[in-house]
Every structure is written in structure tokens, then in C-alpha cells.
Design an enzyme around this catalytic site. Structure first.
Site, PDB file in Angstrom:
ATOM      1  CB  SER A  63      -0.941   0.025   1.202  1.00 27.73           C
ATOM      2  OG  SER A  63      -2.056  -0.767   0.915  1.00 27.73           O
ATOM      3  CE  LYS A  66      -4.269   0.982  -1.275  1.00 31.76           C
ATOM      4  NZ  LYS A  66      -3.934  -0.290  -0.705  1.00 31.76           N
ATOM      5  CE1 TYR A 188      -4.909  -1.027  -4.543  1.00 32.38           C
ATOM      6  CE2 TYR A 188      -5.287  -3.398  -4.586  1.00 32.38           C
ATOM      7  CZ  TYR A 188      -5.072  -2.231  -3.878  1.00 32.38           C
ATOM      8  OH  TYR A 188      -5.013  -2.262  -2.502  1.00 32.38           O
ATOM      9  CE1 TYR A 240      -4.405   1.645   4.528  1.00 33.70           C
ATOM     10  CE2 TYR A 240      -2.982   0.383   5.988  1.00 33.70           C
ATOM     11  CZ  TYR A 240      -3.306   0.831   4.740  1.00 33.70           C
ATOM     12  OH  TYR A 240      -2.521   0.490   3.698  1.00 33.70           O
ATOM     13  CB  VAL A 258      -0.076  -5.935   4.101  1.00 37.01           C
ATOM     14  CG1 VAL A 258      -1.294  -5.351   4.777  1.00 37.01           C
ATOM     15  CG2 VAL A 258      -0.273  -6.134   2.625  1.00 37.01           C
TER      16      VAL A 258
HETATM   17  N1  GLN Z   1      -2.311  -5.301  -1.922  1.00 37.17           N
HETATM   18  C1  GLN Z   1      -2.844  -5.177  -0.608  1.00 37.17           C
HETATM   19  C2  GLN Z   1      -4.365  -5.273  -0.660  1.00 37.17           C
HETATM   20  O1  GLN Z   1      -4.950  -4.736  -1.536  1.00 37.17           O
HETATM   21  C3  GLN Z   1      -2.407  -3.870  -0.029  1.00 37.17           C
HETATM   22  C4  GLN Z   1      -2.942  -3.630   1.359  1.00 37.17           C
HETATM   23  C5  GLN Z   1      -1.975  -2.938   2.277  1.00 37.17           C
HETATM   24  O2  GLN Z   1      -0.775  -2.891   2.058  1.00 37.17           O
HETATM   25  N2  GLN Z   1      -2.485  -2.433   3.367  1.00 37.17           N
HETATM   26  O3  GLN Z   1      -4.988  -5.874   0.172  1.00 37.17           O
END
Ligand code: GLN
Length: 304
Positions: A63, A66, A188, A240, A258
Site C-alpha cells: 500500500s 498508494k 492495482y 488506516y 502489508v
Molecule cells: N495489496 C494489498 C491489498 O490490496 C495492499 C494492502 C496494504 O498494504 N495495506 O490488500
């Protein structure tokens, strides 16, 4: 400031903590990662860098990508992006479905999965080559040619990403996705699968410490105002439903993934990236947060 000393103190104080928590196993390819890894890198806007631990090993940024997709969309489309995605902390898990229905398919912010899927959709519409252009963008931010997608991780998530599939289909039903849902998911998952070292990641965030300008290249990525705004979103939404605690304990705008990475910045000073794959219950690196907390405590730095 003696960053080398501070980084080595942090590592030794974390020996009991590194490996505690759980690696992300909902993406099978990530479940194989050794949870005892730990690396931390600092890049200053004066061009210095300091590192400790597994800092030359590539890991899945997940993430954290992002931030790159949002930055690229913001630089191309400006304030128009806020018609389709909000700027409020979600208070919910990064992959939550529940709020999206109540709020008629407008994701709370660009750092939860639903928001990033909408941003990805915008990039597919806007860019000629959404795969290559995002990768080249990250290469230029980090000043490294050697940044790529991990096809195996992207494929692993493609085969198991049922929640993201649900999110994108619901978004489409609310007319907040314009492209083919399979295409949006594929792009994505590729963005999430980018692998970087902590050295590269720290460097790639420096433009956010430097008002939108890459320090050594003097290349403008965002306007001063836009960079400030991305930092505001990082602080309020970057971790988050742990963003409040992260601000309280660490006091830096930052983004987690993650894969166990976290990248954070201090305006006018530096960027820092940390990697430790075992996660806490909110999906953020357990030792990573602790390391950043120690970093701001020991350096006395904070945005507050
Ligand atoms: N690729 C992961 C997902 O979409 C990314 C989530 C994350 O890093 N928090 O669930």
C-alpha cells in the site's frame, strides 16, 4: 545529528520486538517472507543517507504504492480527483466494505483500498501506459532504474484478492469506476507488487519533505501546496485505523503497507523508510512503528 548511532541504538533496542506479529498471509506469496528481517534507512534533503540492517533487500511495498499513484494522479488531474474520493480518515480497516455502501461508493480517502482502486481507475483513463508510467515515475523519485513489479506477488494477489474484487465491483455499480473491473484490479495489484529496498524507498519520499521538489535533481513533482496536502493525508489516513495512534506515538506523516514497510517524512529535514514484515492487528509493521517511535524520540523530531 548522529543518525548512524541512532539507527544502531534503535536496532539493538528492538531485538525482542522484531519478528513479533504476523506476516500478511492473505496474499500467499507474502506469507513466505522471513519475519526476522529488519532494515531502516534515512535520507536527508542535503543528500546524506544512513542505513542499518537489511537495507539492500527488496520487499513488497504494497500500500505504500498508494502514495505514488495518488501523487501521479494529483499532478495530472489536480483538485478534480476529489470529486470521486474523499479526504477523511476512515476509522475502518484498509479493506473494509461496509462504509463504502453507506457512503454511496465514494471512498473515504485515497489510502484505503477502495480509494486507491478509484485512483488507479483515473490513471488507467489518463495515462497511455499505466503500467510503465507509474514504474518510471517511482524510478525517477528514487533515482534507481532497478525498480520493478513482482509478477509472482501480483499473480498471487490476483488469485486471492476477493475482497478487492468485491470493492471494485461495488464501486463500478455506483459509477465510480470507468474502466473494466478486471483491468483495474490487475493494474492495482501490479502497483502493490512493486519491490524496493528501504534505501530506495526513503529516497523516493524525499520530495514530500522538500515541498514537492526532488532535492538533488531540482525536479518538481508537485506544487508546494499539493505536497503539503499529501502530507496532511498521510498523517490523517496513511496508517488506516491506526493513524491516530501513529500520530500520537510517532508524529510523522507516513504510509504503511502489508509487506511490512513504512515510509515517513519530516518536512525540511528528511525521509525515513523501515521494513519489518511481521504486522500488528491493524496490518501495520509492528517493529516498524516501534522503530519510528524510537527515531522521533531519540532525534527529538516531530512535526508538532
Ligand atoms: N495489496 C494489498 C491489498 O490490496 C495492499 C494492502 C496494504 O498494504 N495495506 O490488500
Amino acid at each position: 545529528m548522529d543518525y548512524t548511532k541512532i539507527l544502531s541504538e534503535i536496532t539493538s533496542e528492538l531485538t525482542e520486538v522484531i519478528g513479533k506479529g504476523k506476516v500478511a498471509d492473505y496474499i500467499p506469496a507474502l506469507a513466505e517472507i522471513d519475519s526476522s528481517k529488519f532494515g531502516m534507512s534515512v535520507s536527508t534533503i542535503n543528500g546524506e543517507s544512513f542505513s542499518v540492517g537489511d537495507v539492500d533487500e527488496k520487499f513488497s511495498i504494497q500500500s505504500i504504492s498508494k502514495v505514488f499513484s495518488l501523487t501521479l494522479a494529483f499532478s495530472k488531474l489536480g483538485e478534480n480527483i476529489w470529486k470521486r474520493v474523499g479526504r477523511e480518515p476512515s476509522g475502518n480497516a484498509f479493506n473494509s466494505l461496509v462504509q463504502l455502501e453507506y457512503e454511496n461508493g465514494i471512498p473515504r480517502n485515497p489510502f484505503i483500498n477502495a480509494g486507491a482502486l478509484v485512483i488507479t481507475d483515473m490513471l488507467i483513463t489518463t495515462l497511455k501506459e499505466p503500467y510503465t508510467e507509474l514504474l518510471n515515475f517511482v524510478r525517477s523519485l528514487s533515482d534507481s532504474r532497478n525498480i520493478n513489479y513482482d509478477k509472482r506477488v501480483a499473480q498471487s494477489e490476483r488469485e486471492n484478492g476477493f475482497t478487492n474484487a468485491a470493492l471494485v465491483n461495488f464501486l463500478r455499480s455506483q459509477n465510480n469506476i470507468q474502466n473494466d473491473v478486471e483491468k483495474v484490479l490487475d493494474v492495482y495489484f501490479h502497483y502493490c507488487s512493486i519491490t524496493m529496498t528501504t534505501k530506495e524507498l526513503a529516497k523516493s519520499f524525499l520530495f514530500l519533505s522538500n515541498h514537492g521538489l526532488i532535492p538533488d535533481k531540482k525536479q518538481r513533482v508537485l506544487t508546494k501546496s499539493q505536497a503539503k496536502r499529501i502530507n496532511a493525508l498521510l498523517l490523517t489516513c496513511g496508517t488506516y485505523d491506526e493513524a491516530g495512534d501513529f500520530s500520537y506515538l510517532v508524529g510523522m506523516p507516513g504510509k504503511s503497507g502489508v509487506g511490512g514497510g513504512i515510509a515517513a517524512i519530516i518536512p525540511n529535514e528528511l525521509s525515513v523508510a523501515v521494513w519489518s514484515p511481521a504486522l500488528n492487528k491493524k496490518g501495520n509493521s509492528l517493529a516498524g512503528i516501534k522503530a519510528l517511535e524510537l527515531f522521533t524520540t531519540k532525534t527529538g523530531m516531530s512535526i508538532f
